[in-house]
Design a protein around this motif. Structure first.
Motif, mmCIF file in Angstrom:
data_model
loop_
_atom_site.group_PDB
_atom_site.id
_atom_site.type_symbol
_atom_site.label_atom_id
_atom_site.label_comp_id
_atom_site.label_asym_id
_atom_site.label_seq_id
_atom_site.Cartn_x
_atom_site.Cartn_y
_atom_site.Cartn_z
ATOM 1 N N UNK A 1 60.900 49.507 119.741
ATOM 2 C CA UNK A 1 62.201 49.572 119.068
ATOM 3 C C UNK A 1 62.881 50.918 119.316
ATOM 4 N N UNK A 2 62.112 51.999 119.270
ATOM 5 C CA UNK A 2 62.703 53.322 119.541
ATOM 6 C C UNK A 2 63.220 53.405 120.972
ATOM 7 N N UNK A 3 62.480 52.827 121.903
ATOM 8 C CA UNK A 3 62.950 52.796 123.295
ATOM 9 C C UNK A 3 64.280 52.057 123.406
ATOM 10 N N UNK A 4 64.345 50.861 122.817
ATOM 11 C CA UNK A 4 65.575 50.061 122.905
ATOM 12 C C UNK A 4 66.750 50.772 122.251
ATOM 13 N N UNK A 5 66.485 51.493 121.186
ATOM 14 C CA UNK A 5 67.574 52.170 120.479
ATOM 15 C C UNK A 5 68.027 53.442 121.192
ATOM 16 N N UNK A 6 67.097 54.253 121.662
ATOM 17 C CA UNK A 6 67.465 55.588 122.116
ATOM 18 C C UNK A 6 67.419 55.794 123.634
ATOM 19 N N UNK A 7 66.610 55.021 124.356
ATOM 20 C CA UNK A 7 66.540 55.189 125.812
ATOM 21 C C UNK A 7 67.589 54.368 126.540
ATOM 22 N N UNK A 8 67.985 53.250 125.955
ATOM 23 C CA UNK A 8 69.016 52.395 126.554
ATOM 24 C C UNK A 8 70.382 52.921 126.137
ATOM 25 N N UNK B 1 78.684 47.466 124.906
ATOM 26 C CA UNK B 1 77.705 46.885 125.818
ATOM 27 C C UNK B 1 76.563 47.886 125.946
ATOM 28 N N UNK B 2 75.563 47.556 126.722
ATOM 29 C CA UNK B 2 74.444 48.480 126.888
ATOM 30 C C UNK B 2 74.006 48.493 128.345
ATOM 31 N N UNK B 3 73.237 49.494 128.701
ATOM 32 C CA UNK B 3 72.737 49.597 130.075
ATOM 33 C C UNK B 3 71.578 48.637 130.294
ATOM 34 N N UNK B 4 71.380 48.285 131.541
ATOM 35 C CA UNK B 4 70.286 47.396 131.933
ATOM 36 C C UNK B 4 68.965 48.154 131.917
ATOM 37 N N UNK B 5 69.048 49.435 132.218
ATOM 38 C CA UNK B 5 67.894 50.333 132.211
ATOM 39 C C UNK B 5 68.373 51.670 131.648
ATOM 40 N N UNK B 6 67.482 52.630 131.443
ATOM 41 C CA UNK B 6 67.945 53.931 130.934
ATOM 42 C C UNK B 6 68.891 54.659 131.885
ATOM 43 N N UNK B 7 69.008 54.176 133.127
ATOM 44 C CA UNK B 7 69.786 54.898 134.141
ATOM 45 C C UNK B 7 71.019 54.146 134.614
ATOM 46 N N UNK B 8 71.259 52.949 134.105
ATOM 47 C CA UNK B 8 72.343 52.136 134.641
ATOM 48 C C UNK B 8 73.593 52.148 133.793
#
Length: 479
Positions: A211-218, A229-236
């Motif tokens: 959950x922390x990854x989905x919230x803060x890395x994306x 909207x959101x990114x597909x990966x942390x870099x997109x």
């Protein structure tokens, strides 16, 4: 927007069908029929044969991207995106192999393990465990969970997962083990389903990390005053609709499991983006970038599946309204004349296949999830399952992967349909076993009531006999 079961684990797959989950009177409760019994028995046999095949074949496989996952295919695909004319000549021989010689995948790449497939196998085996009570199914699910703990993306503090190969896309190269918001939510669901059965603290900690990854890395990209909207990966970049749907579901779920309102607020913005991008005809494009405006079967299924699960969690009526329009479009435009899934209603390119296992698997899953609110999906569900059992099950127990224009693609690919079909059929068996159990309980209760009525009649008869005997005694005394 109602917050359901805050701080508790919600039974997501079944929540949409619960009484009161939508407008009053809109649910349709089906009786378990003899046809259901026969079909579920056939599905149980197919699943048993599949698990035997899986044990023999192993947990690695080729993939539909195997042609382009290696250096030769990867360079050809990258050239195609940079220079369409020259690139077309480069990829043409590979496309010919895909259309006429699918087994040539082994010449381009090797068998690998896919986290997204492992997650589906976890959920499938857990459904089998719940349907049959067999501890061996629970054991297999836990084995796959252990594999997932090891296959997380290295270099990231939080738990997350992606593809185990370099993925050449229109936007550039996505390196192996880059976290993807379209993969990680399946692993979240797998650990959540396991945690519902056995509340292991380790699994809950992994859920918290995801959950922390989905919230803060994306990353987030504002699209309106109320939506992102959101990114597909942390870099997109953003704009892919099913990516936002996945993230919205995951964070809505996590907001309740961990009583985290920040997760809920973030999820609401992603949900609003999905709702705002639905087309007038009820469809969703793949993305809102003006380029990837195709409409296909399984990505449409991803979006509607997420909306169904979100509705089960928060009872947002807008999800129901969007699903009503989405289901209508889905049934009218994404099935062929035989009532079976077709890949596209608006295709982005020429395809070499008529039908694929992945679409059928997602169709079964979606129908099971939504059929109590949209009864028209029941006929579709039965048609697709019958179609799979008739033509897609191979003698070794695995499934065919694609129906080509010229024959079949019989290469088993865990990520591209095998695991998804296994999970969907196991979900179906779980649901039918639940209906069987309910029918048995009703039958037992009916028998119990009849017995009670018989006892009452017996007691009344005894009382009548006593009264008759008393009358006889009085008559004798008078005489």
């Amino acid at each position: 927007m109602e917050n359901i079961q805050a701080g508790k684990v919600a039974s997501i797959e079944r929540g949409f069908a619960q009484p009161g989950a939508a407008r009053a009177g809109s649910a349709s409760v089906r009786a378990f029929s003899e046809t259901d019994r026969e079909l579920s028995d056939k599905v149980a046999t197919v699943l048993s044969q599949f698990t035997q095949w899986l044990d023999k074949y192993g947990e690695t496989s080729w993939d539909h991207q195997s042609f382009f996952a290696g250096p030769v295919g990867g360079r050809a695909k990258a050239l195609y995106y940079r220079h369409r004319t020259i690139g077309t000549a480069a990829v043409a021989p590979i496309i010919v192999c895909e259309a006429f010689l699918p087994s040539a995948r082994r010449l381009f790449h090797h068998r690998i393990r896919f986290p997204i497939a492992d997650a589906h196998y976890v959920m499938g085996f857990l459904f089998l465990y719940q349907a049959t009570g067999k501890s061996s199914c629970l054991g297999r699910a836990i084995e796959f969970l252990e594999r997932l703990k090891k296959s997380r993306c290295p270099g990231f503090e939080e738990y997350c997962w992606g593809y185990p190969f370099d993925w050449v896309t229109r936007g550039g190269l996505v390196r192996k083990d880059t976290p993807l918001i379209t993969t990680t939510p399946y692993v979240y669901e797998a650990f959540l389903q396991a945690y519902e059965i056995d509340q292991r603290d380790e699994w809950k900690q992994i859920l918290a990390s995801i959950a922390r990854h989905a919230r803060f890395d994306i990353k987030e990209f504002e699209t309106s005053a109320t939506a992102s909207s959101c990114s597909y990966s942390p870099f997109g970049g953003g704009g892919v609709i099913n990516a936002a749907a996945y993230r919205a579901f995951l964070l809505f779920s996590a907001s309740q499991v961990f009583s985290n309102d920040d997760y809920r607020k973030t999820a609401e913005r992603n949900l609003n983006f999905v709702l705002e991008t639905q087309n007038q005809d009820g469809s969703w494009y793949y993305a809102v970038d003006g380029v990837r405006d195709f409409v296909d079967h399984f990505h449409t299924g991803f979006v509607m599946k997420a909306l169904g699960k979100i509705f089960a969690l928060v009872r947002d009526e807008r999800c129901y309204d969007a699903l009503a329009r989405g289901v209508e479009y889905y049934l009218r435009n994404l099935f062929d004349e035989k009532g079976l899934p077709k890949p596209f209603s608006k295709a982005p390119r020429l395809t070499v296949y008529k039908r694929e296992l992945y679409d059928c698997a997602e169709c079964i899953n979606l129908c099971l999830l939504l059929r109590d609110r949209f009864p028209q999906l029941q006929a579709t569900l039965e048609t697709v399952i019958h179609g799979i059992l008739r033509k897609w099950v191979k003698p070794d127990g695995s499934f065919r992967s694609r129906r080509l224009y010229w024959g079949w693609d019989n290469v088993p690919m865990h990520r591209w349909g095998q695991a998804q079909m296994f999970r969907s059929l196991a979900f179906y068996l779980h649901e039918t076993s639940k209906h069987r159990s309910q029918k048995s309980e009703v039958r037992d209760r009916t028998s119990e009531i009849r017995g009670q009525r018989s006892d009452l009649r017996g007691q009344r008869s005894e009382r009548s006999d006593v009264r008759s005997q008393s009358a006889d005694v009085k008559s004798q005394k008078v005489g």
